[in-house]
Design a protein around this motif. Structure first.
Motif, PDB file in Angstrom:
ATOM      1  N   PRO A   1     -88.347  -2.371  16.491  1.00 37.95           N
ATOM      2  CA  PRO A   1     -87.759  -1.723  15.307  1.00 37.95           C
ATOM      3  C   PRO A   1     -88.628  -0.633  14.707  1.00 37.95           C
ATOM      4  O   PRO A   1     -88.105   0.305  14.098  1.00 37.95           O
ATOM      5  N   VAL A   2     -89.951  -0.737  14.872  1.00 35.41           N
ATOM      6  CA  VAL A   2     -90.832   0.305  14.335  1.00 35.41           C
ATOM      7  C   VAL A   2     -90.580   1.627  15.049  1.00 35.41           C
ATOM      8  O   VAL A   2     -90.532   2.698  14.437  1.00 35.41           O
ATOM      9  N   VAL A   3     -90.412   1.564  16.378  1.00 40.47           N
ATOM     10  CA  VAL A   3     -90.135   2.780  17.152  1.00 40.47           C
ATOM     11  C   VAL A   3     -88.783   3.358  16.728  1.00 40.47           C
ATOM     12  O   VAL A   3     -88.647   4.573  16.531  1.00 40.47           O
TER      13      VAL A   3
ATOM     14  N   GLY B   1     -97.466   6.019   7.600  1.00 37.67           N
ATOM     15  CA  GLY B   1     -96.298   6.407   8.393  1.00 37.67           C
ATOM     16  C   GLY B   1     -96.599   7.533   9.354  1.00 37.67           C
ATOM     17  O   GLY B   1     -96.193   7.495  10.525  1.00 37.67           O
ATOM     18  N   SER B   2     -97.338   8.548   8.890  1.00 41.67           N
ATOM     19  CA  SER B   2     -97.659   9.683   9.755  1.00 41.67           C
ATOM     20  C   SER B   2     -98.626   9.277  10.864  1.00 41.67           C
ATOM     21  O   SER B   2     -98.518   9.754  11.998  1.00 41.67           O
ATOM     22  N   GLU B   3     -99.568   8.397  10.558  1.00 41.59           N
ATOM     23  CA  GLU B   3    -100.501   7.917  11.578  1.00 41.59           C
ATOM     24  C   GLU B   3     -99.774   7.113  12.645  1.00 41.59           C
ATOM     25  O   GLU B   3    -100.057   7.257  13.841  1.00 41.59           O
ATOM     26  N   ARG B   4     -98.853   6.253  12.222  1.00 43.20           N
ATOM     27  CA  ARG B   4     -98.094   5.458  13.190  1.00 43.20           C
ATOM     28  C   ARG B   4     -97.226   6.353  14.060  1.00 43.20           C
ATOM     29  O   ARG B   4     -97.124   6.145  15.278  1.00 43.20           O
ATOM     30  N   ARG B   5     -96.614   7.354  13.457  1.00 37.29           N
ATOM     31  CA  ARG B   5     -95.774   8.273  14.215  1.00 37.29           C
ATOM     32  C   ARG B   5     -96.602   8.999  15.280  1.00 37.29           C
ATOM     33  O   ARG B   5     -96.182   9.128  16.430  1.00 37.29           O
TER      34      ARG B   5
END
Length: 221
Positions: A65-67, A28-32
């Motif tokens: 939706p991920v954003v 989650g932190s990497e994607r953010r």
């Protein structure tokens, strides 16, 4: 049989089926962090209004939706980008005002802002635009006011030591910080002369005034 026909067709045409696009699995932190990097580049290039959630998602190779899941929308991700940049600039500027001769501190402040422009030009482009979204750290003007407050404190001490009116230190602080910031905006695109030379000329004007300009100013620090 179908496999042999496909192999024969590839041998004749030289064509190969396109490899499927695979998405890299991230925490989650990497994607953010990835979304922030992508959005920062797009906001710098196109501005807030010219950037869409669709573009951010497409460039990051994720679904919309991920954003939304990470930031709640375009306003949310923009606010985080602005917060990060304003804090980075403020920390860099304030950390330079650590004592010493006032002229050297002025040099350090000028170099700090120009270095930020040089190293984080995308972030600076975002900050100097009028932000349509409120952020926790405020706008570019807010950051400049915070920096001017630090400069005012230093100038007040120097004014008192030299018999000038201390209350005028606020005016001079705003003038000095504004001069450096506006020059930074111009230099963002011009990039000539080199950073230290620009800083030397800024300090030359601020320290000596138009009537006592040095012909070939140099930094002391």
């Amino acid at each position: 049989m179908a496999g042999r026909r496909r192999a024969k067709r590839e041998a004749v045409t030289g064509a190969r089926p396109a490899a499927p696009v695979t998405r890299v699995r991230m925490t989650g932190s990497e994607r953010r962090q990835q979304l922030l990097i992508v959005a920062r580049a797009l906001f710098a290039e196109k501005g807030f209004d010219g950037t869409s959630i669709e573009e951010i998602a497409a460039r990051a190779n994720v679904s919309k939706p991920v954003v939304y899941e990470h930031f709640g929308g375009k306003e949310g991700i923009y606010a985080v980008v602005v917060d990060r940049e304003t804090q980075l600039l403020l920390d860099r500027m304030v950390s330079t005002l650590h004592g010493g001769h006032p002229r050297v501190m002025l040099e350090q402040a000028a170099i700090a802002l120009l270095s930020y422009v040089e190293d984080s030009h995308d972030g600076f482009r975002i900050l100097v635009r009028d932000s349509p979204v409120a952020s926790s750290t405020g706008t570019f003007s807010t950051v400049l006011n915070d920096i001017a407050g630090q400069v005012e404190h230093i100038l007040a001490q120097q004014f008192a030591a030299r018999g000038y009116e201390e209350k005028l230190s606020a005016l001079y602080a705003q003038a000095l910080v504004g001069m450096v910031a506006l020059t930074g905006q111009w230099w963002l695109d011009a990039r000539k002369p080199k950073r230290d030379e620009v800083a030397a000329h800024l300090v030359n004007l601020a320290w000596n005034g138009l009537s006592h300009l040095e012909h070939k100013p140099r930094l002391l620090g």
